[in-house]
Design a protein around this motif. Structure first.
Motif, PDB file in Angstrom:
ATOM      1  N   UNK A   1     -13.375 -53.244  11.405  1.00  0.00           N
ATOM      2  CA  UNK A   1     -14.639 -53.360  10.670  1.00  0.00           C
ATOM      3  C   UNK A   1     -14.607 -54.437   9.593  1.00  0.00           C
ATOM      4  N   UNK A   2     -13.417 -54.751   9.110  1.00  0.00           N
ATOM      5  CA  UNK A   2     -13.274 -55.712   8.009  1.00  0.00           C
ATOM      6  C   UNK A   2     -12.103 -56.645   8.282  1.00  0.00           C
ATOM      7  N   UNK A   3     -12.138 -57.796   7.611  1.00  0.00           N
ATOM      8  CA  UNK A   3     -11.018 -58.726   7.669  1.00  0.00           C
ATOM      9  C   UNK A   3     -10.496 -58.892   6.241  1.00  0.00           C
ATOM     10  N   UNK A   4      -9.184 -58.667   6.087  1.00  0.00           N
ATOM     11  CA  UNK A   4      -8.543 -58.781   4.772  1.00  0.00           C
ATOM     12  C   UNK A   4      -7.782 -60.099   4.727  1.00  0.00           C
ATOM     13  N   UNK A   5      -7.917 -60.820   3.606  1.00  0.00           N
ATOM     14  CA  UNK A   5      -7.219 -62.092   3.418  1.00  0.00           C
ATOM     15  C   UNK A   5      -6.059 -61.882   2.467  1.00  0.00           C
ATOM     16  N   UNK A   6      -4.851 -62.216   2.926  1.00  0.00           N
ATOM     17  CA  UNK A   6      -3.637 -62.071   2.114  1.00  0.00           C
ATOM     18  C   UNK A   6      -3.260 -63.433   1.533  1.00  0.00           C
TER      19      UNK A   6
ATOM     20  N   UNK B   1     -13.823 -59.251   3.825  1.00  0.00           N
ATOM     21  CA  UNK B   1     -15.241 -59.388   4.193  1.00  0.00           C
ATOM     22  C   UNK B   1     -15.502 -58.520   5.427  1.00  0.00           C
ATOM     23  N   UNK B   2     -16.780 -58.297   5.713  1.00  0.00           N
ATOM     24  CA  UNK B   2     -17.138 -57.564   6.921  1.00  0.00           C
ATOM     25  C   UNK B   2     -17.255 -58.544   8.093  1.00  0.00           C
ATOM     26  N   UNK B   3     -17.595 -58.026   9.276  1.00  0.00           N
ATOM     27  CA  UNK B   3     -17.602 -58.866  10.476  1.00  0.00           C
ATOM     28  C   UNK B   3     -18.774 -59.851  10.489  1.00  0.00           C
ATOM     29  N   UNK B   4     -19.824 -59.558   9.735  1.00  0.00           N
ATOM     30  CA  UNK B   4     -20.931 -60.512   9.675  1.00  0.00           C
ATOM     31  C   UNK B   4     -20.453 -61.798   8.994  1.00  0.00           C
ATOM     32  N   UNK B   5     -19.763 -61.666   7.879  1.00  0.00           N
ATOM     33  CA  UNK B   5     -19.239 -62.867   7.214  1.00  0.00           C
ATOM     34  C   UNK B   5     -18.042 -63.446   7.958  1.00  0.00           C
ATOM     35  N   UNK B   6     -17.218 -62.581   8.560  1.00  0.00           N
ATOM     36  CA  UNK B   6     -16.056 -63.092   9.300  1.00  0.00           C
ATOM     37  C   UNK B   6     -16.513 -63.987  10.454  1.00  0.00           C
ATOM     38  N   UNK B   7     -17.619 -63.616  11.105  1.00  0.00           N
ATOM     39  CA  UNK B   7     -18.120 -64.377  12.261  1.00  0.00           C
ATOM     40  C   UNK B   7     -19.214 -65.371  11.898  1.00  0.00           C
ATOM     41  N   UNK B   8     -19.496 -65.529  10.619  1.00  0.00           N
ATOM     42  CA  UNK B   8     -20.491 -66.525  10.197  1.00  0.00           C
ATOM     43  C   UNK B   8     -19.954 -67.913  10.546  1.00  0.00           C
ATOM     44  N   UNK B   9     -20.814 -68.789  11.105  1.00  0.00           N
ATOM     45  CA  UNK B   9     -20.308 -70.100  11.550  1.00  0.00           C
ATOM     46  C   UNK B   9     -19.693 -70.947  10.440  1.00  0.00           C
ATOM     47  N   UNK B  10     -20.103 -70.730   9.195  1.00  0.00           N
ATOM     48  CA  UNK B  10     -19.529 -71.527   8.093  1.00  0.00           C
ATOM     49  C   UNK B  10     -18.325 -70.853   7.438  1.00  0.00           C
ATOM     50  N   UNK B  11     -17.839 -69.794   8.025  1.00  0.00           N
ATOM     51  CA  UNK B  11     -16.612 -69.168   7.504  1.00  0.00           C
ATOM     52  C   UNK B  11     -15.420 -69.824   8.190  1.00  0.00           C
TER      53      UNK B  11
END
Ligand SMILES: Nc1nc2c(c(=O)[nH]1)N[C@H]1C(S)=C(S)[C@@H](COP(=O)(O)O)O[C@H]1N2
Ligand SMILES: [Mo]
Length: 249
Positions: A153-158, A172-182
């Motif tokens: 459900x989420x992506x964690x950045x270490x 972030x959640x998957x909407x931001x993880x898969x946003x084209x500008x991410x």
């Protein structure tokens, strides 16, 4: 993104023009859409279509003369300092957690992937902004190659830096993880990212405020929940101040 989530999301978006947002809840596609994103959102009033919109992009001439450094300005370990001098030959980005195909990528591996370049404005909650050009592979590409599992459900950045005794992290959640500008950026204005701005890798998440853009990136971890990470609020600043986990702009 797992196929089911992606299909439902795209079907929902195609069926619903942005202008029809208020009618979203009444369409059949929208019901699927909301089912698909249940648990992704912490803020219910934002529609998915709105969140997928691109952040404004600027021209070369509009770039700021300098991007100041904020928060950690380096990583205070001898290993990092030595790597900095040598161009980070051994830096690895681990992509793991809820994936079927964990990745361990060198900077060369990341440079060999399809790249996205964008000139965007960074907005820090402390009251400053700066426009710069960022280049790197899209996070969506990395997650697809790692074969993200349905239950993520989420992506964690270490991050490699330690700020006041705690490792910096964000999510972030998957909407931001898969946003084209991410993107996982390795170039700033066409040059390797400077030390103060997160060398050698940092996130750009253009629809989110500055503190979400993790610098000194070492790992990308897909999780079902971030309850058991840090203090459970999803990020370094979220854990120790009033900063919101959802920092959408
Ligand atoms: N690893 C790490 N990432 C971080 C921070 C930090 O201290 N450590 N600070 C955040 C904040 S509050 C901002 S505004 C931006 C600053 O990026 P810059 O140093 O390139 O201006 O990085 C964000 N990412
Ligand atoms: Mo910030």
């Amino acid at each position: 993104m797992p196929d089911m989530k992606r299909r439902t999301l795209l079907a929902g978006m195609a069926a619903v023009p942005a202008a029809a947002c208020t009618e979203l809840a009444e369409t059949e596609a929208a019901t699927d859409l909301f089912d698909a994103v249940e648990g992704w959102h912490r803020v219910a009033h934002r529609t998915l279509a709105g969140r997928q919109a691109l952040a404004r992009e600027y021209s070369l001439g509009q770039r700021s003369p300098d991007i100041r450094g904020n928060g950690s300005l380096t990583v205070e370990t001898p290993e990092y300092q030595a790597a900095l001098v040598n161009g980070f030959p051994d830096w690895r980005l681990e992509v793991g957690g809820l994936v079927d195909n964990p990745l361990s990528l060198s900077l060369d591996d990341l440079r060999a992937l399809p790249q996205r370049t964008q000139i965007t404005r960074h907005d820090c909650v402390e009251g400053w902004s700066a426009i710069a050009q960022w280049t790197g592979p899209q996070l969506s590409d990395l997650l697809d190659r790692a074969r993200l599992r349905e239950e993520a459900n989420f992506v964690v950045f270490r991050c490699a830096d330690n700020l006041n005794g705690s490792d910096y992290y964000e999510s972030v959640d998957m909407v931001d993880a898969y946003h084209p500008q991410t993107i996982v950026a390795h170039l700033l204005n066409g040059e390797p990212i400077p030390e103060k701005n997160g060398a050698p890798l940092r996130m750009r998440i253009e629809r989110q405020l500055g503190y979400k853009h993790a610098k000194y990136l070492t790992g990308i971890e897909a999780v079902a929940s971030f309850d058991d990470i840090g203090e459970g609020k999803g990020g370094y600043w979220e854990d120790r101040s009033g900063y919101q986990w959802y920092a959408g702009i």
